[in-house]
Design a protein around this motif. Structure first.
Motif, PDB file in Angstrom:
ATOM      1  N   ASN A  41       1.037  -1.054  -0.067  1.00  0.00           N
ATOM      2  CA  ASN A  41       0.068  -0.032  -0.072  1.00  0.00           C
ATOM      3  C   ASN A  41       1.035   1.244  -0.078  1.00  0.00           C
ATOM      4  O   ASN A  41       1.683   1.353   0.851  1.00  0.00           O
ATOM      5  CB  ASN A  41      -0.865   0.025   1.091  1.00  0.00           C
ATOM      6  CG  ASN A  41      -1.904   1.270   1.272  1.00  0.00           C
ATOM      7  OD1 ASN A  41      -2.538   1.671   0.338  1.00  0.00           O
ATOM      8  ND2 ASN A  41      -2.003   1.791   2.435  1.00  0.00           N
ATOM      9  N   LYS A  42       0.564   1.994  -1.097  1.00  0.00           N
ATOM     10  CA  LYS A  42       1.414   3.446  -0.948  1.00  0.00           C
ATOM     11  C   LYS A  42       2.926   3.542  -1.022  1.00  0.00           C
ATOM     12  O   LYS A  42       3.468   3.998  -0.003  1.00  0.00           O
ATOM     13  CB  LYS A  42       0.680   4.353   0.162  1.00  0.00           C
ATOM     14  CG  LYS A  42      -0.963   4.563   0.011  1.00  0.00           C
ATOM     15  CD  LYS A  42      -1.374   5.239  -1.280  1.00  0.00           C
ATOM     16  CE  LYS A  42      -2.754   5.555  -1.303  1.00  0.00           C
ATOM     17  NZ  LYS A  42      -3.290   6.470  -2.580  1.00  0.00           N
ATOM     18  N   VAL A  56       9.495   2.939   1.795  1.00  0.00           N
ATOM     19  CA  VAL A  56       8.636   2.821   2.789  1.00  0.00           C
ATOM     20  C   VAL A  56       7.180   2.221   2.017  1.00  0.00           C
ATOM     21  O   VAL A  56       6.984   3.004   1.174  1.00  0.00           O
ATOM     22  CB  VAL A  56       8.464   3.583   3.890  1.00  0.00           C
ATOM     23  CG1 VAL A  56       7.874   5.141   3.191  1.00  0.00           C
ATOM     24  CG2 VAL A  56       7.569   3.015   5.112  1.00  0.00           C
ATOM     25  N   TYR A  57       6.675   1.196   2.557  1.00  0.00           N
ATOM     26  CA  TYR A  57       5.576   0.714   2.169  1.00  0.00           C
ATOM     27  C   TYR A  57       4.606   0.204   3.153  1.00  0.00           C
ATOM     28  O   TYR A  57       5.363  -0.607   4.142  1.00  0.00           O
ATOM     29  CB  TYR A  57       5.575  -0.257   0.896  1.00  0.00           C
ATOM     30  CG  TYR A  57       6.614  -1.276   1.437  1.00  0.00           C
ATOM     31  CD1 TYR A  57       6.162  -2.617   2.069  1.00  0.00           C
ATOM     32  CD2 TYR A  57       7.785  -1.154   1.148  1.00  0.00           C
ATOM     33  CE1 TYR A  57       7.054  -3.601   2.292  1.00  0.00           C
ATOM     34  CE2 TYR A  57       8.842  -2.377   1.565  1.00  0.00           C
ATOM     35  CZ  TYR A  57       8.218  -3.329   1.896  1.00  0.00           C
ATOM     36  OH  TYR A  57       9.063  -4.358   2.331  1.00  0.00           O
ATOM     37  N   GLY A  58       3.136   0.068   3.069  1.00  0.00           N
ATOM     38  CA  GLY A  58       2.485  -0.775   3.974  1.00  0.00           C
ATOM     39  C   GLY A  58       2.023  -1.931   3.430  1.00  0.00           C
ATOM     40  O   GLY A  58       2.509  -2.431   2.336  1.00  0.00           O
ATOM     41  N   ASP A  59       2.000  -3.054   4.552  1.00  0.00           N
ATOM     42  CA  ASP A  59       1.838  -4.458   3.744  1.00  0.00           C
ATOM     43  C   ASP A  59       1.313  -5.130   5.037  1.00  0.00           C
ATOM     44  O   ASP A  59       1.259  -4.678   6.250  1.00  0.00           O
ATOM     45  CB  ASP A  59       3.375  -5.295   3.536  1.00  0.00           C
ATOM     46  CG  ASP A  59       3.222  -6.489   2.555  1.00  0.00           C
ATOM     47  OD1 ASP A  59       1.948  -6.719   2.155  1.00  0.00           O
ATOM     48  OD2 ASP A  59       4.193  -7.024   2.540  1.00  0.00           O
ATOM     49  N   ASP A 130      -2.257   3.389   8.256  1.00  0.00           N
ATOM     50  CA  ASP A 130      -2.574   3.902   6.886  1.00  0.00           C
ATOM     51  C   ASP A 130      -1.404   4.299   6.273  1.00  0.00           C
ATOM     52  O   ASP A 130      -0.079   3.706   6.515  1.00  0.00           O
ATOM     53  CB  ASP A 130      -3.267   5.317   7.365  1.00  0.00           C
ATOM     54  CG  ASP A 130      -4.418   5.637   6.100  1.00  0.00           C
ATOM     55  OD1 ASP A 130      -4.228   4.837   5.097  1.00  0.00           O
ATOM     56  OD2 ASP A 130      -5.287   6.384   6.452  1.00  0.00           O
ATOM     57  N   LYS A 131      -1.564   4.907   5.084  1.00  0.00           N
ATOM     58  CA  LYS A 131      -0.380   5.171   4.123  1.00  0.00           C
ATOM     59  C   LYS A 131       0.721   5.769   4.774  1.00  0.00           C
ATOM     60  O   LYS A 131       0.527   6.819   5.685  1.00  0.00           O
ATOM     61  CB  LYS A 131      -0.944   6.019   2.777  1.00  0.00           C
ATOM     62  CG  LYS A 131      -1.304   7.228   3.296  1.00  0.00           C
ATOM     63  CD  LYS A 131      -1.859   8.157   1.920  1.00  0.00           C
ATOM     64  CE  LYS A 131      -2.073   9.618   2.424  1.00  0.00           C
ATOM     65  NZ  LYS A 131      -2.761  10.282   1.297  1.00  0.00           N
ATOM     66  N   PHE A 624      -0.065   1.030 -10.581  1.00  0.00           N
ATOM     67  CA  PHE A 624      -0.529   2.276 -10.353  1.00  0.00           C
ATOM     68  C   PHE A 624       0.454   2.748  -9.066  1.00  0.00           C
ATOM     69  O   PHE A 624       1.340   1.940  -8.681  1.00  0.00           O
ATOM     70  CB  PHE A 624      -1.870   2.040  -9.638  1.00  0.00           C
ATOM     71  CG  PHE A 624      -2.185   1.068  -8.752  1.00  0.00           C
ATOM     72  CD1 PHE A 624      -2.133   1.583  -7.292  1.00  0.00           C
ATOM     73  CD2 PHE A 624      -2.115  -0.197  -8.950  1.00  0.00           C
ATOM     74  CE1 PHE A 624      -2.279   0.604  -6.338  1.00  0.00           C
ATOM     75  CE2 PHE A 624      -2.566  -1.262  -7.932  1.00  0.00           C
ATOM     76  CZ  PHE A 624      -2.611  -0.697  -6.618  1.00  0.00           C
ATOM     77  N   GLU A 625       0.119   4.202  -8.895  1.00  0.00           N
ATOM     78  CA  GLU A 625       0.625   5.098  -7.833  1.00  0.00           C
ATOM     79  C   GLU A 625       2.403   4.769  -7.861  1.00  0.00           C
ATOM     80  O   GLU A 625       2.907   4.521  -6.895  1.00  0.00           O
ATOM     81  CB  GLU A 625       0.350   4.301  -6.429  1.00  0.00           C
ATOM     82  CG  GLU A 625      -1.300   4.638  -6.159  1.00  0.00           C
ATOM     83  CD  GLU A 625      -1.575   4.075  -4.813  1.00  0.00           C
ATOM     84  OE1 GLU A 625      -1.035   3.390  -4.264  1.00  0.00           O
ATOM     85  OE2 GLU A 625      -2.821   4.490  -4.319  1.00  0.00           O
ATOM     86  N   SER A 626       2.831   5.468  -8.936  1.00  0.00           N
ATOM     87  CA  SER A 626       4.316   5.438  -8.907  1.00  0.00           C
ATOM     88  C   SER A 626       4.894   6.579  -8.446  1.00  0.00           C
ATOM     89  O   SER A 626       4.070   7.731  -8.051  1.00  0.00           O
ATOM     90  CB  SER A 626       4.805   5.374 -10.550  1.00  0.00           C
ATOM     91  OG  SER A 626       4.240   6.996 -11.075  1.00  0.00           O
ATOM     92  N   GLN A 627       6.048   6.569  -7.660  1.00  0.00           N
ATOM     93  CA  GLN A 627       6.867   7.505  -7.197  1.00  0.00           C
ATOM     94  C   GLN A 627       8.292   7.356  -7.684  1.00  0.00           C
ATOM     95  O   GLN A 627       8.965   6.420  -7.878  1.00  0.00           O
ATOM     96  CB  GLN A 627       6.946   7.061  -5.682  1.00  0.00           C
ATOM     97  CG  GLN A 627       5.745   7.050  -4.713  1.00  0.00           C
ATOM     98  CD  GLN A 627       5.199   8.507  -4.371  1.00  0.00           C
ATOM     99  OE1 GLN A 627       5.859   9.526  -3.997  1.00  0.00           O
ATOM    100  NE2 GLN A 627       3.906   8.924  -4.913  1.00  0.00           N
TER     101      GLN A 627
END
Length: 719
Positions: A41-42, A56-59, A130-131, A624-627
């Motif tokens: 996530n994000k 960093v990412y959610g999982d 959350d994100k 989706f949601e590239s950085q």
């Protein structure tokens, strides 16, 4: 089903774009999967000044347990924690990434029992992160987020009648810190109590250690939204009266990861004014499950949301200055729907509760404010800030334009409202509606009006150009997803645009493309809006564009053995975007994420490399949601994104180098750039994909009815 949009093809120029496409291209390496448990996530990415990449990412903590209810997704799923990894070199090999570190650690805990299943039984609700939001400066790095684990006994919950009577805990704000480039991390620091529902955290900092963080707190819990905009609702955009922006700052010079660096949080907006909640709203309960009486719930006449934040030195001998902007409901007691954009500045360590200056047109609906400040003003122009937002005559989901004001040094530091161009009323910091509605703000500059017809112009000729248009000049068009970049005397504004929103929503005969305008403040010239994506297939939309400039030079630029790649080239920047199926509002089909694309702009945008698709080649995936991040010289690009597959959602990484294109435009053996168009139309070779096939374009009655429906949500009639 996911389809490959186009075969590889080199395009020397894209459609009618006025930009010249250069002789360099991007060559991507292998894809690396960073996450492990199928709940990514994000995903975010930063590059430290020593060259280290930190992601960093959610999982999911446990893909088979710790179940929670996700209000936004309207589904049960495993609880998430936040994980960080870092890499120092050769990052297209997973072996060079560090082992994931769980920096939140709340998914295995619970601070409250609620009836989150809606069956009448109160059971523990797991902590759920959350994100993540990440920012770095020097060797310091901070990650913040909001979480369902709120220790301390003050946490409340809300029961959503329209979500099967599920009782969901409020969230609180957290931060973790590192002072050594992400090698070690502090324990999570809880910055709010959960008495009000926290959302939309953002933070910024300086290499000397001064840091600032804001978030919003809604006394009635996260509001679900009205499903009128392009998002999924429950994002924090729709808020209750009495919702304020909260603020904390970290002490200067912190060097260790401890829990004592943050000041006591305070409100910096003035919406809670001793009023208490009234009217009809979902039931609020305390930690023990008791219903909280209305007179124990904060209220007010307006609510603030979706703040953006920056931290800059006002001058060389000053303390850092906070730049804060947000959207706020008008507090008109139902006379005038919509929002203002408010703005304020204050010294980093002396926050105070105040009414922000209204910088939007008070008669219209303004939201989604963003800004780009810079450390030093443009040497020729004094330009130090660009601030821009969506504005129009409609409420949620209606057409709007992208409006801009500039901050130009004129007796101050360029950040004060007195230095905004076009000017705002000197008495703009008012709270009550009666005073706000009569403010005499000069019209902001319209970046998106009549985008397909707009021409290049100059500051001297703005009055006769589309830049001076009112938002109702072409009321049916819409611009969203605005982005900005400021480098010296050069300001770039990007946005996605459609000429007729109703046709996009209801008949699929229009779509969104990504445009950029360049303002040369030294010369006082504005470019034509350039269509960078140029997708002609109206069954495909551009979404989530990125516009990112090269970072500042690092110490290695001037080290005993200088590294030219660590020296900033301000003439280069990168653009990226995703694509999504354009599905009619009349259809039962949900939009699908498609592919991700990137290109490099050179010579201040005069040359742009061919578009490269870096994600989406595989069947049955959604990307989706590239950085994106890059080296200071701009010759190396680093990208993370999320990808949905049958096995779950994963955080992925890939990197690219800029290289000269061979005469044949490359091949498919991986040694040279694979260059593609993001257009699904018939202008280049390859298959054409037309998802969610458009309705018959002769159905003009439907379009007329759709436009009529949008006008019902107008903020107020023009006088």
């Amino acid at each position: 089903m996911k389809k490959t949009l186009l075969a590889s093809a080199l395009i020397a120029a894209v459609g009618s774009s006025g930009m010249v496409w250069g002789a360099t291209g991007l060559s991507f390496g292998d894809t690396v999967q960073l996450s492990a448990n199928g709940g990514a996530n994000k995903t975010k990415l930063v590059r430290m000044t020593n060259g280290r990449l930190v992601s960093v990412y959610g999982d999911y903590l446990d893909p088979n347990g710790n179940t929670v209810y996700d209000v936004k997704a309207q589904a049960e799923r495993p609880a998430r924690d936040l994980f960080v990894r870092h890499c120092d070199a050769d990052c297209d090999d997973i072996a060079n990434w560090s082992t994931p570190v769980n920096i939140s650690g709340t998914a295995s805990q619970s601070s409250i029992d609620t009836d989150w299943t809606g069956d009448g039984t109160r059971t523990p609700f797991a902590g759920d992160s959350d994100k993540p939001n990440i920012f770095n400066s020097g060797s310091r790095i901070i990650v913040s987020w909001v979480d369902k684990y709120c220790d301390g006994g003050a946490q409340r919950s809300v029961t959503y009648l329209t979500r099967e009577n599920r009782e969901i805990p409020f969230s609180c704000t957290y931060a973790v810190t590192s002072a050594n480039n992400g090698a070690d991390w502090s324990a999570p620091v809880q910055l709010s109590t959960g008495e009000r529902d926290a959302k939309q955290d953002v933070h910024r900092g300086l290499g000397t250690g001064e840091w600032a963080i804001t978030w919003q707190e809604d006394p009635r819990g996260l509001q679900l939204g009205e499903a009128d905009g392009p998002g999924d609702g429950a994002s924090g955009a729709n808020v209750s009266h009495g919702t304020d922006i909260w603020y904390s700052y970290a002490v200067a010079g912190w060097t260790v990861q401890d829990n004592g660096i943050w000041a006591t949080p305070v409100r910096v907006t003035d919406n809670y004014d001793t009023q208490t909640a009234s009217g009809n709203f979902d039931v609020i309960q305390d930690t023990a499950g008791n219903v909280v009486a209305d007179d124990q719930i904060e209220g007010g006449t307006a609510g603030a949301s979706r703040a953006n934040l920056a931290l800059q030195f006002g001058s060389l001998d000053s303390v850092p200055q906070v730049i804060l902007a947000y959207e706020e409901t008008k507090g008109s007691s139902g006379l005038d729907e919509g929002k203002y954009v408010r703005y304020h500045t204050f010294d980093w360590n002396t926050p105070g509760e105040q009414a922000g200056c209204i910088i939007s047109n008070p008669a219209l609906n303004a939201r989604r404010v963003r800004f780009v400040p810079q450390k030093e003003a443009g040497s020729a122009s004094g330009l130090r800030l660009g601030i821009f937002w969506k504005e129009g005559e409609f409420t949620q989901g209606g057409p709007s334009d992208i409006m801009l004001r500039k901050g130009v040094v004129n007796g101050g530091n360029g950040f004060s409202t007195a230095e905004m161009v076009p000017a705002v009323d000197a008495n703009c910091a008012v709270s009550d509606y009666a005073s706000a509605i009569v403010l005499n703000n000069q019209p902001a500059l319209n970046m998106s009006s009549r985008t397909e017809d707009a021409q290049a112009t100059t500051d001297a000729n703005i009055a006769t150009s589309t830049i001076s248009d009112d938002t109702y000049q072409k009321v049916e068009e819409n611009a969203i997803a605005h982005r900005g970049l400021l480098r010296g005397d050069d300001l770039y504004i990007g946005y996605t645009y459609t000429p007729v929103l109703a046709e996009l929503l209801y008949t699929n005969t229009k779509n969104y493309n990504f445009y950029i305008r360049h303002y040369d403040a030294a010369a006082g010239t504005w470019s034509v809006p350039e269509n960078l994506s140029n997708i002609e297939d109206t069954g495909i939309n551009v979404r989530e564009p990125r516009l990112v400039g090269t970072p500042g030079s690092t110490p290695a630029c001037t080290a005993p053995t200088p590294n030219p790649e660590e020296c900033q080239d301000k003439t280069k920047f990168y653009v990226a975007w995703g694509t999504q199926t354009n599905v009619s509002e009349w259809s039962l089909e949900e939009p699908s994420e498609l592919d991700l694309y990137a290109a490099r702009a050179e010579d201040k945008g005069d040359y742009v490399t061919p578009i490269v698709r870096f994600a989406g080649e595989a069947e049955d995936v959604e990307d989706f949601e590239s950085q994106i991040r890059m080296t200071p010289a701009g010759n190396e690009l680093f990208v993370v994104w999320n990808e949905n597959t049958p096995s779950g959602t994963h955080a992925l990484y890939r990197e690219a180098v800029a290289t000269e294109l061979p005469d044949d435009g490359g091949d498919d053996n991986g040694d040279t750039p694979t260059v593609t168009s993001s257009s699904g139309g018939g202008t280049v070779f390859g298959c054409s994909y037309s998802p969610g096939a458009p309705f018959d374009p002769t159905l003009f009655l439907l379009t007329a009815l759709a436009i009529g429906g949008l006008t019902v949500r107008k903020v107020k009639a023009r006088s």
